[in-house]
Design an enzyme around this catalytic site. Structure first.
Site, PDB file in Angstrom:
ATOM      1  N   ARG A 113       0.835  -1.032  -0.248  1.00  0.00           N
ATOM      2  CA  ARG A 113       0.237  -0.023   0.006  1.00  0.00           C
ATOM      3  C   ARG A 113       1.011   1.271   0.006  1.00  0.00           C
ATOM      4  NH1 ARG A 113      -2.800   3.053   4.585  1.00  0.00           N
ATOM      5  NH2 ARG A 113      -3.794   4.541   3.286  1.00  0.00           N
ATOM      6  N   HIS A 157      -3.108  11.085   0.753  1.00  0.00           N
ATOM      7  CA  HIS A 157      -2.665  10.931   1.837  1.00  0.00           C
ATOM      8  C   HIS A 157      -1.838  12.158   2.392  1.00  0.00           C
ATOM      9  CE1 HIS A 157      -1.051   7.365   4.862  1.00  0.00           C
ATOM     10  NE2 HIS A 157      -0.707   8.452   5.330  1.00  0.00           N
ATOM     11  N   GLU A 203      -7.456   8.990   6.311  1.00  0.00           N
ATOM     12  CA  GLU A 203      -7.746   9.426   7.604  1.00  0.00           C
ATOM     13  C   GLU A 203      -8.147  10.673   7.486  1.00  0.00           C
ATOM     14  OE1 GLU A 203      -4.038   8.974  10.055  1.00  0.00           O
ATOM     15  OE2 GLU A 203      -4.374   6.859  10.149  1.00  0.00           O
ATOM     16  N   ASN A 331      -7.310   2.188   9.518  1.00  0.00           N
ATOM     17  CA  ASN A 331      -5.975   2.157  10.314  1.00  0.00           C
ATOM     18  C   ASN A 331      -5.978   2.163  11.821  1.00  0.00           C
ATOM     19  OD1 ASN A 331      -5.192   2.714   7.540  1.00  0.00           O
ATOM     20  ND2 ASN A 331      -4.792   4.993   7.912  1.00  0.00           N
ATOM     21  N   TYR A 333      -4.503   1.927  15.374  1.00  0.00           N
ATOM     22  CA  TYR A 333      -3.448   2.170  16.050  1.00  0.00           C
ATOM     23  C   TYR A 333      -3.752   2.249  17.696  1.00  0.00           C
ATOM     24  CZ  TYR A 333      -0.625   4.033  12.186  1.00  0.00           C
ATOM     25  OH  TYR A 333      -0.149   3.604  11.020  1.00  0.00           O
ATOM     26  N   GLU A 391      -3.685  -0.037   8.204  1.00  0.00           N
ATOM     27  CA  GLU A 391      -2.383   0.207   8.876  1.00  0.00           C
ATOM     28  C   GLU A 391      -2.420  -0.046  10.427  1.00  0.00           C
ATOM     29  OE1 GLU A 391      -1.346   4.569   8.954  1.00  0.00           O
ATOM     30  OE2 GLU A 391      -1.883   4.773   6.621  1.00  0.00           O
TER      31      GLU A 391
HETATM   32  C1  PNW Z   1      -1.274   7.512  10.623  1.00  0.00           C
HETATM   33  N1  PNW Z   1      -3.532   9.569  16.211  1.00  0.00           N
HETATM   34  O1  PNW Z   1      -1.338   8.722  11.201  1.00  0.00           O
HETATM   35  C2  PNW Z   1      -0.957   7.910   9.229  1.00  0.00           C
HETATM   36  O2  PNW Z   1      -1.667   7.384   8.121  1.00  0.00           O
HETATM   37  C3  PNW Z   1       0.535   7.539   8.753  1.00  0.00           C
HETATM   38  O3  PNW Z   1       0.871   8.568   7.613  1.00  0.00           O
HETATM   39  C4  PNW Z   1       1.329   7.747   9.895  1.00  0.00           C
HETATM   40  O4  PNW Z   1       2.961   7.839   9.793  1.00  0.00           O
HETATM   41  C5  PNW Z   1       0.898   6.805  11.174  1.00  0.00           C
HETATM   42  O5  PNW Z   1      -0.435   6.597  11.098  1.00  0.00           O
HETATM   43  C6  PNW Z   1       1.722   6.864  12.323  1.00  0.00           C
HETATM   44  O6  PNW Z   1       1.418   8.211  12.951  1.00  0.00           O
HETATM   45  C7  PNW Z   1      -1.868   8.833  12.317  1.00  0.00           C
HETATM   46  O7  PNW Z   1      -2.987  10.377  16.831  1.00  0.00           O
HETATM   47  C8  PNW Z   1      -1.730  10.072  13.132  1.00  0.00           C
HETATM   48  O8  PNW Z   1      -4.222   8.699  16.734  1.00  0.00           O
HETATM   49  C9  PNW Z   1      -2.060  10.406  14.317  1.00  0.00           C
HETATM   50  C10 PNW Z   1      -3.101   9.252  14.959  1.00  0.00           C
HETATM   51  C11 PNW Z   1      -3.375   8.113  14.289  1.00  0.00           C
HETATM   52  C12 PNW Z   1      -2.877   8.087  12.961  1.00  0.00           C
END
Ligand code: PNW
Length: 485
Positions: A113, A157, A203, A331, A333, A391
């Site tokens: 991706r 992006h 995002e 995505n 996290y 992600e």
């Molecule tokens: C994503 N949060 O960003 C992005 O899609 C990527 O480009 C980035 O490098 C990656 O995650 C890691 O940060 C995020 O604050 C940025 O929850 C912030 C958050 C989540 C995803």
């Protein structure tokens, strides 16, 4: 979903897979001769991939006709990015893409991706197409095809052409949404002969709220709530118009989806009342973005809480926003834990204990259950039939040892635990089709610059040398055995 369970040969492993993270001793083997493989293996067609994004890895910002994006401008504004870093060179993947495809190949992934840079393809945001940019992505696609790696391309992006910020105020104007649809048409016509999977946007909150409310990301504006809600609306509208443009202009069979960092609501306790509360929270909290996209409307609760600051929109725009998708990417996290409560909404989001564990980025709290609840919510609430984790990954304080290695055991812990929960989702029959690890290599981590490393390959930014971390060896093993444990 029930009937899918019985179709899956590993379905009988359900109970033990669920308990896998909690048990101290190996799960009881219920079938004579069963091995770990019978319990933990992902199905054959499950897609394993890695993810990156153009501005974070490409560099070469002034090469072959690329014009600035809002991220070039933002990063070159003093005080906006840690250490004054910028994406001018990044991981130099524009020049080293062949080597990077070899990294993918050595991991054994089936999919990559990446994102296409709008300011390369249409440098002024609208109008003239830059053939040198088309040629670059064709070279990358050739290389992926030779390695038998399926491309999954993201159209946006966050690297909005600066020209659109200058002319229209960027996402403050629906003209930017229309410009995005025109760009999507170009991408469809030029690349859909070799790219089967497209994501529109990546995002929403990161390029709307973070760009126009808090100003932490490009273009670094701080608008009042009405302005922010209108920006959000133009973003989901851009997605919807791009879906229509892709459908109209791409080759038959093209799969169109989105990559969204929805707030992932995890029931604090897995009992019916908390699960119901988490489902309701999932819809409510994501109302401006994912819920609008999957339902083609704004929830009354969102509109009434915004009051006079609510976005202005037409019925035709809402139906574009709700254009049917072939798949949805999440995505994943960090978790948002939810409890059922005797409150008007029926739930609360309890304050996070100060002891909650996190990774190297301050926002990256650990809750591996998200890899189970994201697909389950999408399937249960919105009946999504094909789901990807687009992600998942983390920052770690990677240290090069004297012998030139990086033992990122904390990253392996993070990945393994998420994958165990992803496996639980698959084993129960929720339609999770694939997983993309963020990221293939260290890169420009937005406002954190090069200070936060998310790669499974270490990049020495002085020499651009790539060094596989221990997590790369782990991921290779996961893919080869189709098992995370
Ligand atoms: C994503 N949060 O960003 C992005 O899609 C990527 O480009 C980035 O490098 C990656 O995650 C890691 O940060 C995020 O604050 C940025 O929850 C912030 C958050 C989540 C995803």
């Amino acid at each position: 979903m029930k009937k899918q369970i019985s179709r899956r040969r590993f379905g009988r492993a359900l109970g033990t897979a669920m308990g896998a993270t909690a048990l101290c001793s190996p799960p009881a083997v219920s079938a004579p001769g069963a091995t770990a493989a019978d319990y933990y293996r992902f199905p054959d067609g499950f897609v394993w991939g890695c993810a990156t994004a153009a501005y974070q890895v490409e560099g070469a910002v002034a090469e072959d006709g690329r014009r600035p994006s809002i991220w070039d401008t933002f990063a070159h504004t003093p005080g906006k990015v840690q250490n004054g870093d910028n994406g001018d060179v990044a991981s130099d993947s524009y020049h080293r893409y062949k080597q990077d495809v070899q990294l993918l190949k050595s991991l054994g992934v089936q999919a990559y991706r990446f994102s296409i840079a709008w300011p390369r393809v249409i440098p002024e945001g609208t109008g003239r197409v830059n053939e040198k940019a088309i040629a670059y992505y064709e070279r990358l696609l050739d290389e992926l095809a030779a390695a038998r790696i399926e491309p999954y391309a993201t159209l946006f992006h966050w690297d909005l052409p600066q020209a659109l910020e200058d002319r229209f105020g960027g996402w403050q104007s629906p003209d930017t949404s229309k410009a995005f649809a025109a760009y999507a048409e170009v991408v469809a016509k030029r690349f859909s002969d070799r790219v089967r999977y497209f994501f529109t946007t990546n995002e929403f909150s990161c390029f709307t709220d973070d760009g126009y409310a808090t100003g932490e990301k490009a273009p670094g504006k701080r608008l009042p709530p009405a302005g922010v809600n209108q920006v959000r609306h133009h973003a989901v509208l851009a997605h919807g118009l791009a879906v229509q443009a892709l459908r109209a202009s791409a080759r038959a069979g093209t799969q169109v989806g989105i990559a969204e960092n929805a707030t992932l609501c995890v029931p604090a306790i897995e009992s019916p009342e908390h699960v119901r509360a988490a489902q309701k929270a999932m819809r409510d909290i994501n109302a401006p973005f994912l819920t609008a996209v999957l339902e083609g409307k704004y929830l009354d609760s969102y509109l009434s809480s915004a009051g006079r600051d609510a976005p202005r929109y037409t019925a035709a725009e809402m139906s574009a926003i709700g254009s049917p998708l072939d798949f949805v990417g999440i995505n994943a996290y960090a978790p948002t834990y939810i409890c059922a409560a005797d409150s008007p909404s029926g739930y609360i989001q309890p304050a996070r204990p100060s002891s909650a564990p996190r990774m190297a980025s301050s926002w990256l709290y650990i809750g591996p259950e998200i890899a189970y609840w994201a697909p389950r919510h999408l399937a249960e609430i919105w009946k999504v039939k094909d789901i990807y984790i687009t992600e998942n990954g983390c920052s770690s304080d990677d240290q090069l040892t004297a012998d030139g290695k990086i033992y990122d055991t904390d990253r392996i812990m993070y990945l393994r635990n998420h994958l165990v929960h992803a496996h639980r989702a698959v084993a129960e029959g929720w339609p999770l089709r694939g997983y993309f690890l963020w990221s293939l290599m260290d890169n420009f981590e937005w406002s954190d610059g090069y200070g936060k490393r998310f790669g499974i390959h270490y990049v020495d930014f002085r020499t651009q040398r790539r060094i596989p971390k221990l997590s790369a060896a782990y991921y290779r093993e996961v893919i080869a055995r189709r098992m995370a444990v």
